[in-house]
Design a protein around this motif. Structure first.
Motif, PDB file in Angstrom:
ATOM      1  N   ASN A  54     -22.006  38.458  -9.152  1.00 59.55           N
ATOM      2  CA  ASN A  54     -22.220  38.788 -10.570  1.00 59.55           C
ATOM      3  C   ASN A  54     -21.864  37.610 -11.478  1.00 59.55           C
ATOM      4  O   ASN A  54     -21.295  37.797 -12.560  1.00 59.55           O
ATOM      5  CB  ASN A  54     -21.376  40.002 -10.972  1.00 59.55           C
ATOM      6  CG  ASN A  54     -21.685  41.231 -10.138  1.00 59.55           C
ATOM      7  OD1 ASN A  54     -22.810  41.431  -9.700  1.00 59.55           O
ATOM      8  ND2 ASN A  54     -20.662  42.053  -9.909  1.00 59.55           N
ATOM      9  N   SER A  55     -22.189  36.403 -11.041  1.00 64.40           N
ATOM     10  CA  SER A  55     -21.688  35.208 -11.725  1.00 64.40           C
ATOM     11  C   SER A  55     -22.326  34.961 -13.085  1.00 64.40           C
ATOM     12  O   SER A  55     -21.849  34.124 -13.849  1.00 64.40           O
ATOM     13  CB  SER A  55     -21.885  33.973 -10.843  1.00 64.40           C
ATOM     14  OG  SER A  55     -23.264  33.715 -10.637  1.00 64.40           O
ATOM     15  N   GLN A  56     -23.410  35.669 -13.412  1.00 61.75           N
ATOM     16  CA  GLN A  56     -24.056  35.497 -14.714  1.00 61.75           C
ATOM     17  C   GLN A  56     -23.756  36.661 -15.661  1.00 61.75           C
ATOM     18  O   GLN A  56     -24.370  36.779 -16.717  1.00 61.75           O
ATOM     19  CB  GLN A  56     -25.579  35.367 -14.526  1.00 61.75           C
ATOM     20  CG  GLN A  56     -26.006  34.217 -13.631  1.00 61.75           C
ATOM     21  CD  GLN A  56     -25.768  32.847 -14.250  1.00 61.75           C
ATOM     22  OE1 GLN A  56     -25.403  32.730 -15.415  1.00 61.75           O
ATOM     23  NE2 GLN A  56     -25.984  31.798 -13.478  1.00 61.75           N
ATOM     24  N   GLN A  57     -22.811  37.527 -15.300  1.00 54.29           N
ATOM     25  CA  GLN A  57     -22.481  38.691 -16.127  1.00 54.29           C
ATOM     26  C   GLN A  57     -21.522  38.302 -17.247  1.00 54.29           C
ATOM     27  O   GLN A  57     -20.398  37.866 -16.996  1.00 54.29           O
ATOM     28  CB  GLN A  57     -21.842  39.781 -15.268  1.00 54.29           C
ATOM     29  CG  GLN A  57     -21.467  41.032 -16.042  1.00 54.29           C
ATOM     30  CD  GLN A  57     -20.783  42.079 -15.170  1.00 54.29           C
ATOM     31  OE1 GLN A  57     -20.647  41.909 -13.963  1.00 54.29           O
ATOM     32  NE2 GLN A  57     -20.340  43.168 -15.786  1.00 54.29           N
ATOM     33  N   PRO A  58     -21.923  38.463 -18.510  1.00 52.54           N
ATOM     34  CA  PRO A  58     -21.021  38.129 -19.623  1.00 52.54           C
ATOM     35  C   PRO A  58     -19.813  39.077 -19.665  1.00 52.54           C
ATOM     36  O   PRO A  58     -19.972  40.300 -19.616  1.00 52.54           O
ATOM     37  CB  PRO A  58     -21.903  38.317 -20.866  1.00 52.54           C
ATOM     38  CG  PRO A  58     -23.303  38.201 -20.365  1.00 52.54           C
ATOM     39  CD  PRO A  58     -23.275  38.821 -18.992  1.00 52.54           C
ATOM     40  N   LEU A  59     -18.630  38.470 -19.733  1.00 53.73           N
ATOM     41  CA  LEU A  59     -17.377  39.223 -19.748  1.00 53.73           C
ATOM     42  C   LEU A  59     -16.380  38.511 -20.658  1.00 53.73           C
ATOM     43  O   LEU A  59     -16.513  37.308 -20.924  1.00 53.73           O
ATOM     44  CB  LEU A  59     -16.792  39.316 -18.328  1.00 53.73           C
ATOM     45  CG  LEU A  59     -17.573  40.133 -17.301  1.00 53.73           C
ATOM     46  CD1 LEU A  59     -17.048  39.857 -15.894  1.00 53.73           C
ATOM     47  CD2 LEU A  59     -17.488  41.624 -17.626  1.00 53.73           C
ATOM     48  N   PRO A  60     -15.347  39.203 -21.127  1.00 57.58           N
ATOM     49  CA  PRO A  60     -14.321  38.528 -21.925  1.00 57.58           C
ATOM     50  C   PRO A  60     -13.523  37.556 -21.054  1.00 57.58           C
ATOM     51  O   PRO A  60     -13.001  37.948 -20.005  1.00 57.58           O
ATOM     52  CB  PRO A  60     -13.444  39.675 -22.432  1.00 57.58           C
ATOM     53  CG  PRO A  60     -13.698  40.811 -21.487  1.00 57.58           C
ATOM     54  CD  PRO A  60     -15.107  40.661 -21.020  1.00 57.58           C
ATOM     55  N   PRO A  61     -13.419  36.294 -21.454  1.00 60.35           N
ATOM     56  CA  PRO A  61     -12.748  35.290 -20.617  1.00 60.35           C
ATOM     57  C   PRO A  61     -11.251  35.168 -20.848  1.00 60.35           C
ATOM     58  O   PRO A  61     -10.582  34.410 -20.124  1.00 60.35           O
ATOM     59  CB  PRO A  61     -13.446  33.993 -21.012  1.00 60.35           C
ATOM     60  CG  PRO A  61     -13.797  34.211 -22.450  1.00 60.35           C
ATOM     61  CD  PRO A  61     -14.102  35.678 -22.598  1.00 60.35           C
ATOM     62  N   ALA A  62     -10.723  35.869 -21.845  1.00 58.46           N
ATOM     63  CA  ALA A  62      -9.298  35.765 -22.174  1.00 58.46           C
ATOM     64  C   ALA A  62      -8.917  34.291 -22.338  1.00 58.46           C
ATOM     65  O   ALA A  62      -9.694  33.503 -22.873  1.00 58.46           O
ATOM     66  CB  ALA A  62      -8.458  36.472 -21.116  1.00 58.46           C
ATOM     67  N   SER A  63      -7.747  33.895 -21.841  1.00 57.55           N
ATOM     68  CA  SER A  63      -7.262  32.529 -22.099  1.00 57.55           C
ATOM     69  C   SER A  63      -7.978  31.443 -21.303  1.00 57.55           C
ATOM     70  O   SER A  63      -7.705  30.255 -21.513  1.00 57.55           O
ATOM     71  CB  SER A  63      -5.756  32.449 -21.824  1.00 57.55           C
ATOM     72  OG  SER A  63      -5.027  32.965 -22.912  1.00 57.55           O
ATOM     73  N   MET A  64      -8.896  31.815 -20.422  1.00 58.52           N
ATOM     74  CA  MET A  64      -9.736  30.786 -19.806  1.00 58.52           C
ATOM     75  C   MET A  64     -10.570  30.097 -20.869  1.00 58.52           C
ATOM     76  O   MET A  64     -11.083  28.992 -20.648  1.00 58.52           O
ATOM     77  CB  MET A  64     -10.624  31.385 -18.715  1.00 58.52           C
ATOM     78  CG  MET A  64      -9.859  31.886 -17.506  1.00 58.52           C
ATOM     79  SD  MET A  64     -10.919  32.297 -16.089  1.00 58.52           S
ATOM     80  CE  MET A  64     -11.960  33.592 -16.771  1.00 58.52           C
ATOM     81  N   THR A  65     -10.701  30.713 -22.035  1.00 52.77           N
ATOM     82  CA  THR A  65     -11.324  30.088 -23.207  1.00 52.77           C
ATOM     83  C   THR A  65     -10.746  28.705 -23.463  1.00 52.77           C
ATOM     84  O   THR A  65     -11.453  27.785 -23.896  1.00 52.77           O
ATOM     85  CB  THR A  65     -11.073  30.976 -24.449  1.00 52.77           C
ATOM     86  OG1 THR A  65     -11.722  32.232 -24.248  1.00 52.77           O
ATOM     87  CG2 THR A  65     -11.590  30.324 -25.717  1.00 52.77           C
ATOM     88  N   LYS A  66      -9.472  28.547 -23.182  1.00 56.32           N
ATOM     89  CA  LYS A  66      -8.788  27.282 -23.494  1.00 56.32           C
ATOM     90  C   LYS A  66      -9.315  26.116 -22.662  1.00 56.32           C
ATOM     91  O   LYS A  66      -8.994  24.955 -22.956  1.00 56.32           O
ATOM     92  CB  LYS A  66      -7.281  27.447 -23.306  1.00 56.32           C
ATOM     93  CG  LYS A  66      -6.658  28.459 -24.267  1.00 56.32           C
ATOM     94  CD  LYS A  66      -5.157  28.578 -24.073  1.00 56.32           C
ATOM     95  CE  LYS A  66      -4.525  29.543 -25.067  1.00 56.32           C
ATOM     96  NZ  LYS A  66      -4.641  30.951 -24.678  1.00 56.32           N
ATOM     97  N   ILE A  67     -10.120  26.384 -21.646  1.00 57.41           N
ATOM     98  CA  ILE A  67     -10.776  25.288 -20.914  1.00 57.41           C
ATOM     99  C   ILE A  67     -11.675  24.520 -21.872  1.00 57.41           C
ATOM    100  O   ILE A  67     -11.674  23.287 -21.898  1.00 57.41           O
ATOM    101  CB  ILE A  67     -11.565  25.825 -19.705  1.00 57.41           C
ATOM    102  CG1 ILE A  67     -10.606  26.415 -18.669  1.00 57.41           C
ATOM    103  CG2 ILE A  67     -12.412  24.714 -19.070  1.00 57.41           C
ATOM    104  CD1 ILE A  67     -11.286  27.103 -17.502  1.00 57.41           C
ATOM    105  N   MET A  68     -12.447  25.237 -22.684  1.00 59.84           N
ATOM    106  CA  MET A  68     -13.295  24.552 -23.663  1.00 59.84           C
ATOM    107  C   MET A  68     -12.455  23.874 -24.731  1.00 59.84           C
ATOM    108  O   MET A  68     -12.777  22.760 -25.177  1.00 59.84           O
ATOM    109  CB  MET A  68     -14.271  25.537 -24.300  1.00 59.84           C
ATOM    110  CG  MET A  68     -15.191  24.898 -25.353  1.00 59.84           C
ATOM    111  SD  MET A  68     -16.217  23.533 -24.720  1.00 59.84           S
ATOM    112  CE  MET A  68     -17.589  24.459 -24.016  1.00 59.84           C
TER     113      MET A  68
END
Length: 388
Positions: A54-68
């Protein structure tokens, strides 16, 4: 106006194709990520998908956002727009962030170096917003930068609404997109000096000394893991984008939506084991390797060094031959000044037995300013006198 390579070639750069034997289908028979909402496993240098769920399923990324958030910080450092030692002032708004934080006080100043520690190790929401404001002037302007960068990376299922990952409407990503962000972040070798640390301190030599412990426990408990970022909210559950390097091979594993930290770490560990047991990489070029000197028209210098934008390798199944590998350089047409350091100017195409296995951007090693009319006049006269 600059002319570029045909669209189909640019698209292939963003969505690489891979030759035998690195298709995701081969990994599907493995019992991986059974307790995750979505997951993906890639090899860093080629971006080849070794496993996905399911690698293309949009989901909330939580603090993984901080990668960007860290990508934009590292890019600014790389281009000399900021330095590690410069001070960043925390606004009242940045200091008010809830969730994970390093407890910045309004008006407190920290170096970029310490802010990066706070983001990468401690997942500080306050540090993330402080850096966003420092780089872009406001959180809103920084979010615009985040979404622009996501588009540049070809991420079609990602949209950011803040630099932290705190729950908010219209903020989502996918396992695949998160892996591509980690791939981009890991271009910057020094980032693992932060994401790979298990513990560190802020405000040393003060009475407010603050102990940081990495939220990614695999940094300590899985050999070779040196990043990248965890995430958790009630909606997102336990998430992790992890990277590990053994020998010449670096892989990235992403898990969304595990029920517990233990399940998250177990599933990532199994994915990493699978990659290192089944595959191998052969390095071809390091980042910033000189590939060619290209002519630039109307510049204050006639040529520019064209270098690799990232490490480049060949990926094969373990034991497979790496013979018959060739490289081909395709430059953007009519390079004209001004050029910025890191600006994409061409592409390196890697082939095995004549078949394209990966493609990677080539970039300008430095800035080329537009020459003044007097500079161009003298150059033209010099060429005329030389020819006569």
């Amino acid at each position: 106006m600059k002319r570029f390579l045909p669209f189909v070639i640019v698209a292939a750069l963003l969505f690489p194709t891979f030759s035998h034997p690195v298709s995701a289908a081969e990994g599907q028979s493995a019992e991986l990520a059974t307790k995750a909402r979505s997951a993906v496993l890639i090899e860093r240098d080629t971006g080849a998908v070794l496993f996905e769920k399911n690698s293309q399923q949009p989901l909330p990324p939580a603090s993984m956002t901080k990668i960007m958030t860290m990508i934009l910080i590292m890019d600014a450092l790389d281009k000399g727009k900021i330095t590690l030692n410069e001070k960043v002032r925390a606004s009242e708004y940045a200091a008010s962030m809830g969730g994970s934080q390093i407890f910045l006080e309004p008006g407190e100043e920290m170096t970029v170096n310490d802010m990066l520690k706070g983001i990468a190790i401690g997942s500080g929401n306050d540090a993330s917003v402080a850096m966003a404001e420092h780089l872009a002037g406001s959180e809103k302007a920084f979010v615009t930068m985040m979404n622009k960068k996501a588009k540049q990376l070809g991420l079609k299922n990602t949209h950011f609404a803040n630099p932290t990952g705190l729950p908010v409407k219209d903020h989502y990503s996918t396992a695949y997109d998160m892996a591509m962000m980690a791939k981009e972040l890991l271009k910057y070798d020094k980032i693992t000096n932060y994401t790979g640390k298990y513990e560190d301190y802020l405000r040393q030599n003060t009475d407010k000394k603050f102990w940081l412990v990495n939220t990614n426990r695999l940094v300590k408990f899985y050999q070779g893991v040196d990043g990248v970022k965890t995430g958790f909210t009630g909606e997102a559950k336990y998430c992790l984008t992890a990277t590990a390097k053994k020998g010449n091979m670096r892989v990235i594993a992403v898990v969304f939506g595990a029920e517990t930290p233990k399940e998250r770490n177990t599933q990532v560990t199994q994915m990493l084991d699978y990659a290192f047991n089944q595959y191998q990489t052969t390095p071809l070029y390091k980042r910033n390797a000189l590939i060619v000197k290209a002519s630039v028209s109307k510049g204050d210098q006639k040529k520019v060094n064209v270098v690799t934008s990232e490490p480049i390798s060949i990926l094969t199944k373990k034991g497979a031959s790496t013979k018959d590998v060739t490289t081909e350089v395709k430059m953007n047409q009519d390079l004209k000044a001004p050029l910025q350091k890191g600006e994409e100017v061409g592409m390196l195409i890697i082939k095995k037995k004549g078949q394209v296995v990966s493609q990677s951007p080539l970039v300008s090693q430095g800035n080329v300013k537009e020459a003044s009319w007097w500079h161009l006049f003298k150059r033209t006269m010099g060429m005329f006198n030389h020819s006569s």
